[in-house]
Motif scaffolding. Structure first.
Motif, PDB file in Angstrom:
ATOM      1  N   CYS A 191       0.855  -1.187   0.000  1.00 36.34           N
ATOM      2  CA  CYS A 191       0.000   0.000   0.000  1.00 36.34           C
ATOM      3  C   CYS A 191       0.887   1.230   0.000  1.00 36.34           C
ATOM      4  CB  CYS A 191      -0.913  -0.024   1.221  1.00 36.34           C
ATOM      5  SG  CYS A 191      -1.884  -1.539   1.372  1.00 36.34           S
ATOM      6  N   ASP A 193       1.178   4.896  -0.162  1.00 39.01           N
ATOM      7  CA  ASP A 193       0.360   6.090   0.037  1.00 39.01           C
ATOM      8  C   ASP A 193       0.866   7.269  -0.772  1.00 39.01           C
ATOM      9  OD1 ASP A 193      -0.205   8.744   1.774  1.00 39.01           O
ATOM     10  OD2 ASP A 193      -1.799   7.280   2.133  1.00 39.01           O
ATOM     11  N   LEU A 198      -1.744   0.536  -5.138  1.00 37.20           N
ATOM     12  CA  LEU A 198      -1.652  -0.762  -4.464  1.00 37.20           C
ATOM     13  C   LEU A 198      -1.004  -1.737  -5.430  1.00 37.20           C
ATOM     14  CD1 LEU A 198      -5.294  -0.941  -3.045  1.00 37.20           C
ATOM     15  CD2 LEU A 198      -3.240  -0.370  -1.749  1.00 37.20           C
ATOM     16  N   PHE A 230      -5.017   3.180  -4.781  1.00 39.29           N
ATOM     17  CA  PHE A 230      -5.120   3.187  -3.326  1.00 39.29           C
ATOM     18  C   PHE A 230      -6.313   4.078  -2.967  1.00 39.29           C
ATOM     19  CE2 PHE A 230      -2.397   3.712   0.783  1.00 39.29           C
ATOM     20  CZ  PHE A 230      -3.442   3.199   1.516  1.00 39.29           C
ATOM     21  N   SER A 236     -10.753  -0.193  -1.746  1.00 37.56           N
ATOM     22  CA  SER A 236      -9.486  -0.882  -1.998  1.00 37.56           C
ATOM     23  C   SER A 236      -9.672  -2.392  -1.880  1.00 37.56           C
ATOM     24  CB  SER A 236      -8.413  -0.418  -1.006  1.00 37.56           C
ATOM     25  OG  SER A 236      -8.075   0.935  -1.215  1.00 37.56           O
TER      26      SER A 236
END
Length: 303
Positions: A191, A193, A198, A230, A236
């Motif tokens: 993951c 950010d 993703l 993401f 998700s």
């Protein structure tokens, strides 16, 4: 004297026993262990081999064990391994204590806060696990799954990366009918950010063993990658589960197609197109060959 020189040491016997245990097909290690114990006729060597081989086997096959006290089942995997013989079940925040050689769960205790991810990460983990449970329930009648946080479980909020892993383990064991089979898949989800992505990495492994009047084994492996946006925990989770479903369904279809073609393609390609003489045998006119005549000629009989 020669027999003494050829006698294996206890260490060599232990390593050979471990090899047999570690290479037992899914669900058959207890049968192999029983025969090994009888062949070795040495409890110390067997106990040492079993204590080293069973934990590795159980984790690599991701066996599913029932927890006492109606807590459900726990998957024995390296991702849920805490210390000693303790394995986390993130669904219910419980820790199972496992006897590897007997392949049973002996005790259960509550997980500590340090063993669990933060509420922020848990929201993503829990949402993904809910979607995975739906998928596994539909696709694998005898399957189990768990989702673990393996990196960044202390992340408190947005702005930091973390990694989840979703594991699926399904087995169909029917030794009385001389066949066993298993499906194992591991999906690492990074993951990220900072770039709102993703990234998925999947490792799939299918095993089958058929041993009625023979011994035929299948061990197929496949790796794949994919990515998605993401988003929120629920969105998700839906996107990840959809990608996993797609890749696993596609791989299963490719396996089925390849085995349907085995008789007409694969096995045919294994055979020599022509004999060593590079000449086709005249099956339509075998009368021209007389085995007795040819042997007599070669041996000079009748001259």
């Amino acid at each position: 004297m020669a027999e003494e020189e050829n006698e294996l040491s206890d260490k060599q016997k232990k390593e050979i026993a471990k090899w047999f245990l570690l290479n037992a097909p899914a669900g058959e290690i207890q049968y192999v262990a029983k025969d090994l114990k009888s062949v070795l006729n040495n409890d110390d060597v067997y106990d040492e081999a079993a204590s080293e081989a069973f934990p590795v086997y159980n984790k690599s096959h991701m066996i599913c064990l029932e927890m006492p006290g109606r807590f459900g089942d726990v998957l024995v995997t390296s991702y849920g391994e805490l210390q000693g013989n303790e394995y986390l079940d993130p669904k219910i925040a419980q820790v199972a204590i496992v006897d590897h050689v007997k392949q049973v769960c002996t005790e259960v205790r509550p997980a500590t806060d340090e063993e669990l991810p933060t509420p922020y990460v848990e929201e993503y983990r829990c949402a993904l696990e809910a979607e995975m449970l739906k998928y596994v329930g539909e696709a694998y009648p005898k399957g189990s799954c768990s989702v673990y946080c393996i990196n960044g479980k202390d992340v408190e909020g947005p702005g930091y990366d973390f990694e989840l892993v979703a594991v699926i383990s399904a087995a169909r064991l029917s030794p009385q009918n001389f066949c066993t089979g298993s499906w194992r898949s591991i999906w690492n989800i990074e993951c990220k950010d900072d770039i709102q992505v993703l990234e998925l990495k999947g490792k799939l492994q299918v095993g089958a063993h058929y041993f009625e009047e023979g011994n035929v084994q299948l061990d197929a492996k496949h790796e794949c990658r994919d990515s998605t946006m993401f988003q929120s925990p629920d969105d998700s989770a839906i996107a990840i589960a959809s990608l996993i479903r797609h890749h696993e369904t596609e791989y299963l279809a490719s396996l089925e197609a390849s085995y349907l073609n085995l008789p007409d393609a694969t096995f045919k390609d294994l055979r020599r197109k022509l004999p060593v003489t590079r000449t086709l045998f005249p099956w339509h006119s075998t009368s021209q060959f007389n085995l007795t005549r040819e042997i007599s000629k070669e041996l000079g009989i009748g001259k």
